[in-house]
Design an enzyme around this catalytic site. Structure first.
Site, PDB file in Angstrom:
ATOM      1  N   ASN A   1       0.866  -1.180   0.000  1.00 51.10           N
ATOM      2  CA  ASN A   1       0.000   0.000   0.000  1.00 51.10           C
ATOM      3  C   ASN A   1       0.902   1.230   0.000  1.00 51.10           C
ATOM      4  O   ASN A   1       1.449   1.604   1.027  1.00 51.10           O
ATOM      5  CB  ASN A   1      -0.897  -0.018   1.247  1.00 51.10           C
ATOM      6  CG  ASN A   1      -1.719   1.250   1.363  1.00 51.10           C
ATOM      7  OD1 ASN A   1      -1.817   2.029   0.423  1.00 51.10           O
ATOM      8  ND2 ASN A   1      -2.316   1.451   2.533  1.00 51.10           N
ATOM      9  N   TRP A   2       1.020   1.815  -1.176  1.00 50.95           N
ATOM     10  CA  TRP A   2       1.959   2.947  -1.291  1.00 50.95           C
ATOM     11  C   TRP A   2       1.401   4.236  -0.695  1.00 50.95           C
ATOM     12  O   TRP A   2       2.129   5.204  -0.538  1.00 50.95           O
ATOM     13  CB  TRP A   2       2.317   3.169  -2.764  1.00 50.95           C
ATOM     14  CG  TRP A   2       3.304   2.166  -3.284  1.00 50.95           C
ATOM     15  CD1 TRP A   2       3.853   1.128  -2.592  1.00 50.95           C
ATOM     16  CD2 TRP A   2       3.860   2.120  -4.601  1.00 50.95           C
ATOM     17  NE1 TRP A   2       4.726   0.435  -3.399  1.00 50.95           N
ATOM     18  CE2 TRP A   2       4.744   1.019  -4.636  1.00 50.95           C
ATOM     19  CE3 TRP A   2       3.698   2.885  -5.748  1.00 50.95           C
ATOM     20  CZ2 TRP A   2       5.464   0.678  -5.778  1.00 50.95           C
ATOM     21  CZ3 TRP A   2       4.408   2.547  -6.890  1.00 50.95           C
ATOM     22  CH2 TRP A   2       5.288   1.451  -6.903  1.00 50.95           C
ATOM     23  N   LYS A   3       0.104   4.286  -0.442  1.00 51.29           N
ATOM     24  CA  LYS A   3      -0.515   5.527   0.062  1.00 51.29           C
ATOM     25  C   LYS A   3      -0.146   6.672  -0.890  1.00 51.29           C
ATOM     26  O   LYS A   3      -0.057   6.455  -2.076  1.00 51.29           O
ATOM     27  CB  LYS A   3      -0.077   5.781   1.516  1.00 51.29           C
ATOM     28  CG  LYS A   3      -0.233   4.520   2.373  1.00 51.29           C
ATOM     29  CD  LYS A   3      -0.029   4.749   3.833  1.00 51.29           C
ATOM     30  CE  LYS A   3      -0.193   3.422   4.568  1.00 51.29           C
ATOM     31  NZ  LYS A   3      -0.128   3.582   6.013  1.00 51.29           N
TER      32      LYS A   3
ATOM     33  N   HIS B   1      -9.615   1.646   4.499  1.00 51.39           N
ATOM     34  CA  HIS B   1      -8.360   1.785   5.246  1.00 51.39           C
ATOM     35  C   HIS B   1      -8.594   2.762   6.409  1.00 51.39           C
ATOM     36  O   HIS B   1      -9.336   3.729   6.277  1.00 51.39           O
ATOM     37  CB  HIS B   1      -7.262   2.303   4.320  1.00 51.39           C
ATOM     38  CG  HIS B   1      -5.913   2.253   4.954  1.00 51.39           C
ATOM     39  ND1 HIS B   1      -5.504   3.195   5.873  1.00 51.39           N
ATOM     40  CD2 HIS B   1      -4.906   1.361   4.844  1.00 51.39           C
ATOM     41  CE1 HIS B   1      -4.287   2.880   6.284  1.00 51.39           C
ATOM     42  NE2 HIS B   1      -3.903   1.772   5.679  1.00 51.39           N
TER      43      HIS B   1
ATOM     44  N   GLU C   1      -6.934   5.099   7.534  1.00 52.51           N
ATOM     45  CA  GLU C   1      -6.655   6.512   7.219  1.00 52.51           C
ATOM     46  C   GLU C   1      -7.849   7.146   6.515  1.00 52.51           C
ATOM     47  O   GLU C   1      -8.165   8.311   6.730  1.00 52.51           O
ATOM     48  CB  GLU C   1      -5.385   6.613   6.365  1.00 52.51           C
ATOM     49  CG  GLU C   1      -4.141   6.379   7.205  1.00 52.51           C
ATOM     50  CD  GLU C   1      -2.976   5.773   6.436  1.00 52.51           C
ATOM     51  OE1 GLU C   1      -2.980   5.808   5.190  1.00 52.51           O
ATOM     52  OE2 GLU C   1      -2.061   5.251   7.097  1.00 52.51           O
TER      53      GLU C   1
ATOM     54  N   GLU D   1      -5.803  -4.680  10.338  1.00 51.64           N
ATOM     55  CA  GLU D   1      -4.784  -3.656  10.551  1.00 51.64           C
ATOM     56  C   GLU D   1      -5.066  -2.893  11.846  1.00 51.64           C
ATOM     57  O   GLU D   1      -5.865  -1.942  11.850  1.00 51.64           O
ATOM     58  CB  GLU D   1      -4.781  -2.664   9.387  1.00 51.64           C
ATOM     59  CG  GLU D   1      -4.405  -3.277   8.060  1.00 51.64           C
ATOM     60  CD  GLU D   1      -3.727  -2.257   7.153  1.00 51.64           C
ATOM     61  OE1 GLU D   1      -2.665  -2.594   6.616  1.00 51.64           O
ATOM     62  OE2 GLU D   1      -4.227  -1.132   7.018  1.00 51.64           O
TER      63      GLU D   1
ATOM     64  N   GLY E   1       2.192   2.390  10.581  1.00 51.69           N
ATOM     65  CA  GLY E   1       3.181   3.466  10.434  1.00 51.69           C
ATOM     66  C   GLY E   1       3.884   3.840  11.723  1.00 51.69           C
ATOM     67  O   GLY E   1       4.568   4.852  11.796  1.00 51.69           O
TER      68      GLY E   1
ATOM     69  N   SER F   1       3.024  -2.073  10.185  1.00 57.14           N
ATOM     70  CA  SER F   1       4.469  -2.194  10.414  1.00 57.14           C
ATOM     71  C   SER F   1       5.022  -3.583  10.104  1.00 57.14           C
ATOM     72  O   SER F   1       5.955  -4.041  10.762  1.00 57.14           O
ATOM     73  CB  SER F   1       4.831  -1.765  11.838  1.00 57.14           C
ATOM     74  OG  SER F   1       4.446  -0.415  12.051  1.00 57.14           O
TER      75      SER F   1
ATOM     76  N   GLY G   1       2.708  -1.103   4.166  1.00 59.29           N
ATOM     77  CA  GLY G   1       2.867   0.301   3.804  1.00 59.29           C
ATOM     78  C   GLY G   1       4.332   0.649   3.607  1.00 59.29           C
ATOM     79  O   GLY G   1       4.917   0.395   2.548  1.00 59.29           O
ATOM     80  N   GLY G   2       4.932   1.209   4.641  1.00 64.06           N
ATOM     81  CA  GLY G   2       6.309   1.707   4.562  1.00 64.06           C
ATOM     82  C   GLY G   2       7.293   0.753   3.903  1.00 64.06           C
ATOM     83  O   GLY G   2       8.083   1.158   3.031  1.00 64.06           O
TER      84      GLY G   2
HETATM   85  P1  PGA Z   1       2.612   0.324   7.511  1.00 63.78           P
HETATM   86  O1  PGA Z   1       1.172   0.580   6.822  1.00 63.78           O
HETATM   87  O2  PGA Z   1       3.126  -0.975   6.971  1.00 63.78           O
HETATM   88  O3  PGA Z   1       3.465   1.496   7.070  1.00 63.78           O
HETATM   89  O4  PGA Z   1       2.389   0.289   8.974  1.00 63.78           O
HETATM   90  C1  PGA Z   1       0.282  -0.474   6.605  1.00 63.78           C
HETATM   91  C2  PGA Z   1      -0.987   0.042   6.031  1.00 63.78           C
HETATM   92  O5  PGA Z   1      -1.422   1.147   6.407  1.00 63.78           O
HETATM   93  O6  PGA Z   1      -1.615  -0.625   5.186  1.00 63.78           O
END
Ligand code: PGA
Length: 257
Positions: free
Chosen positions: A13-15, A99, A101, A171, A177, A217, A238-239
């Site tokens: 997930n590149w956001k 998600h 966010e 999640e 994050g 994470s 994500g990251g």
């Molecule tokens: P993260 O994000 O791996 O950076 O914690 C995961 C996500 O939000 O899907």
């Protein structure tokens, strides 16, 4: 993972990260690192504007391109939004829905999540539905109630024959994050509970077949251990998905037998 019954899916997930130029570099770096083994499906959820180019860049590879959001209506006066049909016509195979966010910053609710699930399924796009508790909910001991509610709401009205197209991503909000990963026990407990919800809503066969990811994470260090849990069938990353080498390492962790 349990490959006998269901697919393992590793999704990045590149956001709001990676420009077109950076996407091109990423593709060049990732291509030679993708192992030939077919144990797991690989998905990249890229910013909407880069979807057509990403589809082209990853053509004839194991990487499927996904969107990070979709509107629930088919068309109309919804400035700034994209319909499932628009995404499908551009080659999108999966879409992240709900998600945390988007729930937090863009008023995504369980109701809109459910409508989006239906919109995606109607176009043959696989929804990746995110559910997860806040730190406060975890500390109050209401994690499983909250997750159960979210899963039931997301699946409302989804017919049995379509449930297998849905990926459920657990999640925990406090792990996204933050560098704070859920322990393998916490991840397994909730992923197992999600499978139980699906079993109660449908049946054991469908529950066995549904892919449940962990996200929050996940990285090169903890992926193998998390993916070794029986009910963790992949990751939403994500990251650690922003660097081709790290993402490839996680894919390879999922490719181990
Ligand atoms: P993260 O994000 O791996 O950076 O914690 C995961 C996500 O939000 O899907």
């Amino acid at each position: 993972m349990n490959r006998r019954y269901r697919k393992t899916v590793i999704a990045g997930n590149w956001k709001m990260n990676l420009t077109l130029t950076e996407t091109q570099t990423f593709a060049e770096e990732l291509r030679p690192l993708l192992s030939r083994s077919k144990w797991c499906d690989v998905v990249l959820c890229v910013p909407a504007i880069n979807i057509p180019n990403a589809v082209r860049l990853f053509k004839n590879t194991r990487v499927a391109i996904a969107a990070q959001n979709v509107h629930y209506e088919d068309h109309g006066a919804f400035t700034g939004e994209l319909s499932a049909r628009m995404l499908r016509e551009q080659g999108v195979k999966y879409v992240i829905i709900g998600h945390s966010e988007r729930r937090q910053y863009y008023n995504e609710t369980d109701f809109t999540v459910n409508r989006k699930v239906h919109a995606a399924l109607a176009e043959g796009i696989n929804p990746i539905v995110c559910v997860g508790e806040s730190l406060e909910q975890r500390e109050l001991g209401v994690t499983l109630e909250h997750i159960t509610y979210q899963v039931k709401a997301a699946l409302s009205g989804v017919p049995a024959e379509k449930v297998r197209k849905i990926i459920l991503a657990y999640e925990p909000i406090w792990a996204i994050g933050t560098g704070k990963t859920a322990t393998t026990q916490q991840a397994e407990e909730v992923c197992q509970a999600i499978r139980t919800v699906v079993r109660k809503l449908y049946d054991a066969r469908i529950a066995r077949a549904v892919t449940i990811q962990y996200g929050g994470s996940m990285n090169t260090k903890n992926a193998a251990e998390l993916l070794a849990q029986p009910d963790v069938d992949g990751g939403l990353i994500g990251g650690a998905s922003l660097k081709a080498a790290d993402f490839a390492e996680i894919i390879n962790a999922a490719n181990q037998e």
